[in-house]
Design an enzyme around this catalytic site. Structure first.
Site, PDB file in Angstrom:
ATOM      1  N   GLY A   1       2.500 -10.468 -35.283  1.00 57.74           N
ATOM      2  CA  GLY A   1       2.531 -11.921 -35.069  1.00 57.74           C
ATOM      3  C   GLY A   1       3.130 -12.442 -36.587  1.00 57.74           C
ATOM      4  O   GLY A   1       3.840 -13.111 -36.348  1.00 57.74           O
ATOM      5  N   ASP A   2       1.546 -11.754 -37.384  1.00 54.30           N
ATOM      6  CA  ASP A   2       1.616 -12.785 -38.763  1.00 54.30           C
ATOM      7  C   ASP A   2       2.726 -12.450 -39.143  1.00 54.30           C
ATOM      8  O   ASP A   2       3.737 -12.383 -40.017  1.00 54.30           O
ATOM      9  CB  ASP A   2       0.418 -12.506 -39.329  1.00 54.30           C
ATOM     10  CG  ASP A   2      -0.415 -13.144 -37.831  1.00 54.30           C
ATOM     11  OD1 ASP A   2      -1.095 -14.200 -37.187  1.00 54.30           O
ATOM     12  OD2 ASP A   2      -1.776 -12.753 -38.260  1.00 54.30           O
TER      13      ASP A   2
END
Length: 302
Positions: A251-252
């Protein structure tokens, strides 16, 4: 200038077991790795891999904090952490063979004067700069802390990105962040619904945009992602094909890929595809996405 803020960074101790994990017994690792952890740090690392440098800000404490800063610098990043006088930066233990099972440390308390030092650093930001606020916060801080930081930057033309959940996210919407990135479960929790498909996520992403976020990027693991962009358009894509190796940091990586794509072409569709490919590249690897891996996956959508 791009700045990422990780208020509660960690040393991530990732282990594979030598055999099955057994409760109440001594267990041996078959393999182990240590990484500097925290969502903002991950964003900085992927941006670095994509050719965009940033300052990694936050707080560190104790001998674990010293090691976090060393690991960050060893990876070629600009570490600009504030040292706390008390406590220890946390260690997060992640059992790789057990479907994301992990034990996350608490982290040190952050005193008011140290928080003020960080806010002073943020006052250096101005028009065209980017600020990424990512991840959970220590229990000693209020859920308004991200919103308070954005309030201090109001009217300066800083592009703000917030990757957080619950009230942390709600409390920034009135400051018109450039991008928010909830995952599908976090988005559903905000509205008290269970979401499973891209189509189901769309109206709730649009609600967040109506409440103040300019762009809403929803990560959905194997379902891909949804973007409700600032121009009113909606983008939906399934992920590129590949084998899941490690979901930590995916997600990052999506946040970093979106930012890199936007900074490169100022085109939301391109930024969306680059974000999805960066997230997928990290998920398909033991390490975070590289430029080569992202470019290879981008060809799937050309």
């Amino acid at each position: 200038m791009v700045c990422t803020v990780t208020l509660n960074p960690s040393l991530d101790y990732i282990v594979s077991m030598d055999g099955c994990f057994e409760m109440g017994k001594t267990n041996r690792t078959g393999a182990e790795r240590i990484f500097p952890g925290g969502k903002g740090i991950n964003v900085s690392m992927v941006l670095h891999n994509l050719g965009i440098e940033s300052r990694a800000l936050g707080f560190t404490a104790g001998f674990t904090g010293v090691q976090i800063e060393k690991e960050v610098r060893d990876k070629g990043l600009y570490a600009d952490f504030i040292r706390l006088d008390k406590g220890l930066s946390r260690i997060n233990v992640k059992l790789k063979d057990y479907d994301g099972t992990e034990i996350n440390g608490r982290g040190p308390d952050i005193d008011a004067s140290s928080l003020e030092k960080l806010c002073k650093k943020l006052e250096q930001l101005g028009a065209g700069d980017v600020l990424v606020l990512a991840g959970s916060i220590p229990k000693c801080l209020p859920d308004s802390v991200y919103g308070d930081m954005l309030k201090g930057l109001a009217g300066r033309g800083v592009l703000s990105v917030v990757d957080a959940a619950g009230d942390l996210l709600k409390n920034v919407l009135c400051y018109r962040p450039f991008l928010v990135k909830p995952n599908i479960h976090e988005l559903g929790a905000l509205f008290g619904v269970a979401l499973k498909t891209r189509e189901e996520a769309v109206p709730y992403a649009e609600k967040l945009r109506e409440e103040g976020a300019r762009n809403v990027l929803v990560s959905m693991a194997s379902q891909g992602a949804v973007l409700a962009d600032a121009d009113g358009a909606v983008h939906m894509l399934a992920p590129p094909k590949g084998n899941l190796v490690n979901a930590v940091g995916a997600g990052d990586s999506m946040v970093a890929g979106f930012l890199a794509g936007w900074m490169e072409k100022k085109d939301y569709d391109y930024a969306f595809r680059m974000g999805l490919c960066a997230g997928s590249a990290s998920a398909f690897s033991e390490n975070l996405a590289t430029r080569e891996e992202v470019e290879r996956l981008m060809k799937c959508f050309s």
